[in-house]
Write an enzyme that holds these catalytic residues in place. Structure first.
Site, PDB file in Angstrom:
ATOM      1  N   GLY A  71      47.647  31.868  -2.909  1.00  0.00           N
ATOM      2  CA  GLY A  71      47.113  31.629  -4.415  1.00  0.00           C
ATOM      3  C   GLY A  71      46.118  32.328  -4.726  1.00  0.00           C
ATOM      4  O   GLY A  71      45.810  33.084  -5.950  1.00  0.00           O
ATOM      5  N   ASN A 151      44.334  20.957 -10.288  1.00  0.00           N
ATOM      6  CA  ASN A 151      44.423  20.694  -8.878  1.00  0.00           C
ATOM      7  C   ASN A 151      43.899  19.069  -8.615  1.00  0.00           C
ATOM      8  O   ASN A 151      44.314  18.729  -7.624  1.00  0.00           O
ATOM      9  CB  ASN A 151      44.087  21.658  -7.716  1.00  0.00           C
ATOM     10  CG  ASN A 151      42.753  22.467  -8.301  1.00  0.00           C
ATOM     11  OD1 ASN A 151      42.601  22.732  -9.194  1.00  0.00           O
ATOM     12  ND2 ASN A 151      42.045  22.232  -7.265  1.00  0.00           N
ATOM     13  N   GLN A 179      49.438  24.746  -8.905  1.00  0.00           N
ATOM     14  CA  GLN A 179      49.826  23.453  -8.865  1.00  0.00           C
ATOM     15  C   GLN A 179      51.180  23.279  -9.778  1.00  0.00           C
ATOM     16  O   GLN A 179      51.888  22.056  -9.474  1.00  0.00           O
ATOM     17  CB  GLN A 179      48.721  22.314  -9.317  1.00  0.00           C
ATOM     18  CG  GLN A 179      47.552  22.311  -8.410  1.00  0.00           C
ATOM     19  CD  GLN A 179      47.939  21.696  -7.127  1.00  0.00           C
ATOM     20  OE1 GLN A 179      48.866  20.895  -7.061  1.00  0.00           O
ATOM     21  NE2 GLN A 179      47.035  22.028  -6.123  1.00  0.00           N
ATOM     22  N   SER A 199      51.685  29.661  -5.008  1.00  0.00           N
ATOM     23  CA  SER A 199      51.329  29.739  -3.644  1.00  0.00           C
ATOM     24  C   SER A 199      52.457  28.934  -2.906  1.00  0.00           C
ATOM     25  O   SER A 199      52.859  27.699  -3.093  1.00  0.00           O
ATOM     26  CB  SER A 199      50.009  29.181  -3.241  1.00  0.00           C
ATOM     27  OG  SER A 199      49.802  29.139  -1.845  1.00  0.00           O
ATOM     28  N   HIS A 201      52.583  27.524  -0.026  1.00  0.00           N
ATOM     29  CA  HIS A 201      52.199  26.127   0.812  1.00  0.00           C
ATOM     30  C   HIS A 201      51.834  25.103  -0.235  1.00  0.00           C
ATOM     31  O   HIS A 201      51.846  23.728   0.209  1.00  0.00           O
ATOM     32  CB  HIS A 201      50.876  26.245   1.661  1.00  0.00           C
ATOM     33  CG  HIS A 201      49.688  26.456   1.062  1.00  0.00           C
ATOM     34  ND1 HIS A 201      49.045  25.257   1.172  1.00  0.00           N
ATOM     35  CD2 HIS A 201      48.853  27.266   0.435  1.00  0.00           C
ATOM     36  CE1 HIS A 201      47.752  25.554   0.793  1.00  0.00           C
ATOM     37  NE2 HIS A 201      47.695  26.906   0.011  1.00  0.00           N
ATOM     38  N   THR A 237      52.116  45.599   5.363  1.00  0.00           N
ATOM     39  CA  THR A 237      53.393  45.318   5.650  1.00  0.00           C
ATOM     40  C   THR A 237      53.879  43.874   5.273  1.00  0.00           C
ATOM     41  O   THR A 237      53.014  43.060   5.372  1.00  0.00           O
ATOM     42  CB  THR A 237      53.650  45.327   7.167  1.00  0.00           C
ATOM     43  OG1 THR A 237      53.293  46.701   7.736  1.00  0.00           O
ATOM     44  CG2 THR A 237      54.925  45.104   7.654  1.00  0.00           C
ATOM     45  N   CYS A 325      31.964  17.904   0.492  1.00  0.00           N
ATOM     46  CA  CYS A 325      30.642  17.382   1.327  1.00  0.00           C
ATOM     47  C   CYS A 325      29.987  19.049   1.904  1.00  0.00           C
ATOM     48  O   CYS A 325      30.746  19.517   2.819  1.00  0.00           O
ATOM     49  CB  CYS A 325      30.911  16.751   2.462  1.00  0.00           C
ATOM     50  SG  CYS A 325      29.542  15.611   2.843  1.00  0.00           S
TER      51      CYS A 325
HETATM   52  C1  LIG Z   1      45.675  25.688  -3.822  1.00  0.00           C
HETATM   53  C2  LIG Z   1      45.168  26.427  -4.953  1.00  0.00           C
HETATM   54  C3  LIG Z   1      44.953  27.741  -5.177  1.00  0.00           C
HETATM   55  C4  LIG Z   1      44.504  28.558  -3.953  1.00  0.00           C
HETATM   56  O1  LIG Z   1      45.824  28.679  -3.267  1.00  0.00           O
HETATM   57  P1  LIG Z   1      45.692  29.300  -1.792  1.00  0.00           P
HETATM   58  O2  LIG Z   1      47.311  29.628  -1.452  1.00  0.00           O
HETATM   59  O3  LIG Z   1      45.466  28.094  -0.775  1.00  0.00           O
HETATM   60  O4  LIG Z   1      44.987  30.354  -1.765  1.00  0.00           O
HETATM   61  C5  LIG Z   1      44.435  28.327  -6.329  1.00  0.00           C
HETATM   62  N1  LIG Z   1      44.443  27.438  -7.529  1.00  0.00           N
HETATM   63  C6  LIG Z   1      45.060  26.163  -7.697  1.00  0.00           C
HETATM   64  C7  LIG Z   1      45.124  25.515  -8.618  1.00  0.00           C
HETATM   65  C8  LIG Z   1      45.374  25.493  -6.171  1.00  0.00           C
HETATM   66  O5  LIG Z   1      45.742  24.434  -6.215  1.00  0.00           O
END
Ligand SMILES: *Cc1c(COP(=O)(O)O)cnc(C)c1O
Length: 377
Positions: A71, A151, A179, A199, A201, A237, A325
């Site tokens: 992301g 997020n 998100q 993203s 994950h 790649t 933190c």
């Molecule tokens: C997690 C997140 C990202 C970053 O995505 P990654 O794949 O971890 O680099 C960017 N924007 C928002 C709102 C996110 O929650």
């Protein structure tokens, strides 16, 4: 000990159906998608099939989707790429104070390079100020980048209205939808979105794969030099297995969208209502209704959320706090500061984000432990 995971805004597990789909691309179908022999062409076909899946699920065209590594990279590529390609038209960018650091720090870098950036305020629920947006636009404004959903506090922005304002003024509109994808139905054409980051994950694909939508006809420059992959916009790649995974994951999540959304909302509302009934002096952060289905961000008075996280961890509960933190000093999050939360409440903020595998029993366990820790402190 059983792990109870309530941090799906940080990352999600890879779902089994996604894992099974991607595995052959490591060991059997391992060809380079740019190679011309059959093994390579098969990989290429898998990449294009995933591209089609992503496009279909957000109402875009296949050729409008670019694969990236995450992301953050999608945000960088969109914002820097659009800024560089349009710098002959102007140097002003508008974003908000509550963006993810992938957007905020990209804008900070652009400021060092001569761009000017306006960071919009948000109201107490985290909604951007549309009047301030309109008043911030000038003849040099080339790009507006506002996140789809936050997020931390889960607030969903009035995306279509923002897009309308952008287009009325001939400005390109990008949204960080990392998100939102999987949690909100998105049609980029209806919402008039020019560019959108996602993203894998965050919706049950693995870490290390992202995608970027850029509407056909909108110019953006590559930010990484190398080979000519992804129509010369993103060298490197192709991560074929990851691409297959993100394509499968988005298809799965939207195929089951209604039941998944309902499940998340039920858990979220049960959690919020139970805490409001049982623990005094709590505050729900973010918009109560315009919020992500799985997000519950709640502040507790006179509670140290960092300490709370350690206690929850001892019970196998994974959650997130409202402060990061850094070097031993808890710094209240920029999002909680932007919605005007006091430092006391910001320090006592717990972000719970539910996912598809959470059960009501898991949530009850979480509530019981929170009552124990907070009331008997
Ligand atoms: C997690 C997140 C990202 C970053 O995505 P990654 O794949 O971890 O680099 C960017 N924007 C928002 C709102 C996110 O929650």
């Amino acid at each position: 000990m059983k792990i109870r995971y309530f941090d799906h805004a940080a990352t999600t597990p890879v779902s089994n159906i996604v894992l099974q789909e991607m595995l052959p691309y490591y060991e059997i179908q391992y060809g380079n998608a740019s190679s011309i022999y059959t093994l390579g062409r098969q990989a290429k076909r898998a990449v294009e099939n995933a591209r089609k899946n992503i496009a279909k699920n957000i109402g875009a065209k296949q050729q409008e989707i670019y694969f990236t590594s995450c992301g953050s990279e999608s945000d960088n590529l969109a914002i820097k790429g659009i800024a560089y390609a349009n710098k002959n038209k102007g140097n002003h960018i508008i974003t908000s104070k509550i963006e993810h650091h992938a957007v905020l720090n990209t804008c900070k870098t652009l400021e060092k390079q001569g761009f000017e950036v306006t960071y919009l305020d948000v109201d107490n629920n985290g909604i951007v100020d549309l009047v301030q947006l309109m008043n911030s636009i000038n003849s040099n404004t080339i790009l507006i980048s506002i996140m789809f959903a936050n997020n931390e506090i889960g607030t969903i922005q009035p995306i279509k209205q923002i897009a309308e304002i952008a287009h009325k003024n001939n400005i390109i509109f990008h949204t960080d939808a990392v998100q939102a994808v999987g949690n909100v139905k998105i049609n980029v054409e209806e919402l008039m979105i020019d560019s959108l980051s996602m993203s894998g994950h965050k919706f049950y694909a693995p870490k290390g794969i992202g995608a970027l939508y850029v509407k056909e006809g909108i110019n953006f420059e590559k930010i990484q030099d190398g080979g000519h992959q992804e129509k010369d916009k993103r060298a490197g790649t192709e991560n074929v297995a990851g691409i297959v995974a993100i394509g499968k994951a988005i298809d799965e999540i939207y195929k089951n969208f209604d039941s998944y959304n309902e499940h998340l909302k039920n858990l979220r509302d049960f959690y919020i209502e139970e805490l409001e009934k049982n623990i005094p002096n709590i505050k729900l952060n973010g918009d109560r209704y315009n919020r992500l289905p799985g997000n519950a961000n709640i502040s507790f008075k006179n509670v140290n959320a960092q300490e709370l996280l350690f206690k929850l961890d001892e019970k196998g509960i994974c959650a997130s706090a409202g402060s990061a933190c850094s070097t031993g000093n808890p710094m209240p999050s920029h999002v909680l500061m932007a919605i005007g939360l006091s430092e006391n409440l910001a320090e006592g903020t717990l972000r719970i984000t539910f996912g598809k595998d959470n059960t009501k029993e898991d949530v009850q366990f979480l509530i019981d432990n929170l009552r124990e820790f907070i009331l008997k402190k």
